[in-house]
Design a protein around this motif. Structure first.
Motif, PDB file in Angstrom:
ATOM      1  N   TYR A   3       0.837  -1.208   0.000  1.00 38.69           N
ATOM      2  CA  TYR A   3       0.000   0.000   0.000  1.00 38.69           C
ATOM      3  C   TYR A   3       0.872   1.258   0.000  1.00 38.69           C
ATOM      4  N   ASN A   6       2.477   1.825  -3.367  1.00 38.24           N
ATOM      5  CA  ASN A   6       1.515   2.297  -4.361  1.00 38.24           C
ATOM      6  C   ASN A   6       1.189   3.778  -4.168  1.00 38.24           C
ATOM      7  N   ILE A   9       4.080   5.628  -5.648  1.00 34.61           N
ATOM      8  CA  ILE A   9       4.011   5.669  -7.115  1.00 34.61           C
ATOM      9  C   ILE A   9       3.118   6.822  -7.562  1.00 34.61           C
ATOM     10  N   GLU A  10       1.979   6.975  -6.879  1.00 36.88           N
ATOM     11  CA  GLU A  10       1.038   8.044  -7.220  1.00 36.88           C
ATOM     12  C   GLU A  10       1.612   9.420  -6.869  1.00 36.88           C
ATOM     13  N   ASN A 103      -1.146   1.387 -15.603  1.00 34.15           N
ATOM     14  CA  ASN A 103      -1.853   1.068 -14.356  1.00 34.15           C
ATOM     15  C   ASN A 103      -1.225  -0.134 -13.639  1.00 34.15           C
ATOM     16  N   ARG A 105       0.483  -1.696 -10.567  1.00 33.28           N
ATOM     17  CA  ARG A 105       0.564  -1.476  -9.127  1.00 33.28           C
ATOM     18  C   ARG A 105       0.968  -2.765  -8.426  1.00 33.28           C
ATOM     19  N   PHE A 117       4.557  -7.920  -9.261  1.00 35.21           N
ATOM     20  CA  PHE A 117       4.666  -6.599  -9.890  1.00 35.21           C
ATOM     21  C   PHE A 117       5.759  -6.598 -10.950  1.00 35.21           C
TER      22      PHE A 117
END
Length: 257
Positions: A3, A6, A9-10, A103, A105, A117
């Protein structure tokens, strides 16, 4: 950790992404510059180098068997269809726009989330630039070696995901590698729980895996058990050899006296 990564990454604003665990380190101050320059020069989405491990027993820089692709022998562009490996994702940099657009993740698993991943990223990138130089220092031996049941379930979930993906995309080397991870690398941890009555999730994954592989004559858990039995037999044989040698040494010592 999946989590958190991720979210990173955003939130990241850089051109490339790199993932470093808090108990590991970089080999030198030029790692990022070398990977970035190589990625830009060769117009690739993924670029990385070799992997070295540090433990109380020393440093490992040469690998074989299931880990042989931790290192690269020369600097070159490599097609993932010819590489088909699943470990060592942290030694690469990844084009962030590519990760976002595709996309890609990290799955919500507590174990083996990174190989899932990594395989999908490499599949989408199709190729990467490989460097002989070491780009990651991995530390081992400072954490408990046991894996709790919940993580073993996640481990098998991740392995199943990669086996399913490998079969779908004709990555036969990867498929065999993931099965070898079950039978060899993680066999002790899996067998510890597989025979317990309450491990319904684990048995369910094996049922799905056998259906996926379509091999009713030799279920993968049977192969796993057979490997474990052979390992125990070899262990017993080695112990008997030591006992017999000690007895022989004792007899020789008595005769000498």
């Amino acid at each position: 950790v999946a989590y958190a990564r991720n979210v990173a990454i955003e939130s990241a604003s850089g051109e490339f992404l790199y993932f470093l665990d808090p108990d590991d380190w970089l080999p030198d101050d030029n790692v990022f510059a070398d990977m970035y320059n190589a990625a830009k020069k060769n117009h690739v989405l993924v670029c990385g180098g070799s992997f070295e491990e540090y433990s109380s027993h020393g440093v490992v820089k040469a690998w074989d068997g299931n880990l042989s692709k931790y290192t690269f022998k020369k600097d070159e562009i490599v097609k993932y269809s010819e590489y088909q490996f699943d470990y060592g994702w942290v030694r690469f940099i990844y084009d962030r726009d590519f990760i976002i657009q595709k996309n890609l993740r990290i799955p919500s698993l507590k174990f083996f989330e990174d190989p899932v991943f990594f395989v999908r990223v490499m599949h989408e990138a199709k190729q990467f630039y490989a460097m002989k130089r070491y780009t990651y220092c991995y530390r081992t031996g400072h954490k408990p070696s046991e894996i709790p049941y919940e993580k073993v379930v996640d481990l098998m979930t991740g392995l199943y995901m990669n086996i399913e993906f490998a079969k779908e995309h004709n990555y036969w080397q990867l498929l065999e590698l993931e099965i070898a991870r079950i039978e060899n690398d993680y066999a002790n941890f899996i067998c510890k729980y597989l025979l317990k009555h309450e491990c319904t999730e684990l048995r369910s994954i094996f049922e799905k895996l056998n259906q996926l592989l379509q091999d009713d004559n030799e279920k993968i858990e049977y192969r796993l058990y057979n490997k474990q039995i052979k390992n125990k037999e070899a262990e017993i044989w080695r112990l008997r050899q030591k006992i017999e040698q000690k007895e022989m040494d004792s007899v020789n010592e008595i005769n000498r006296i």
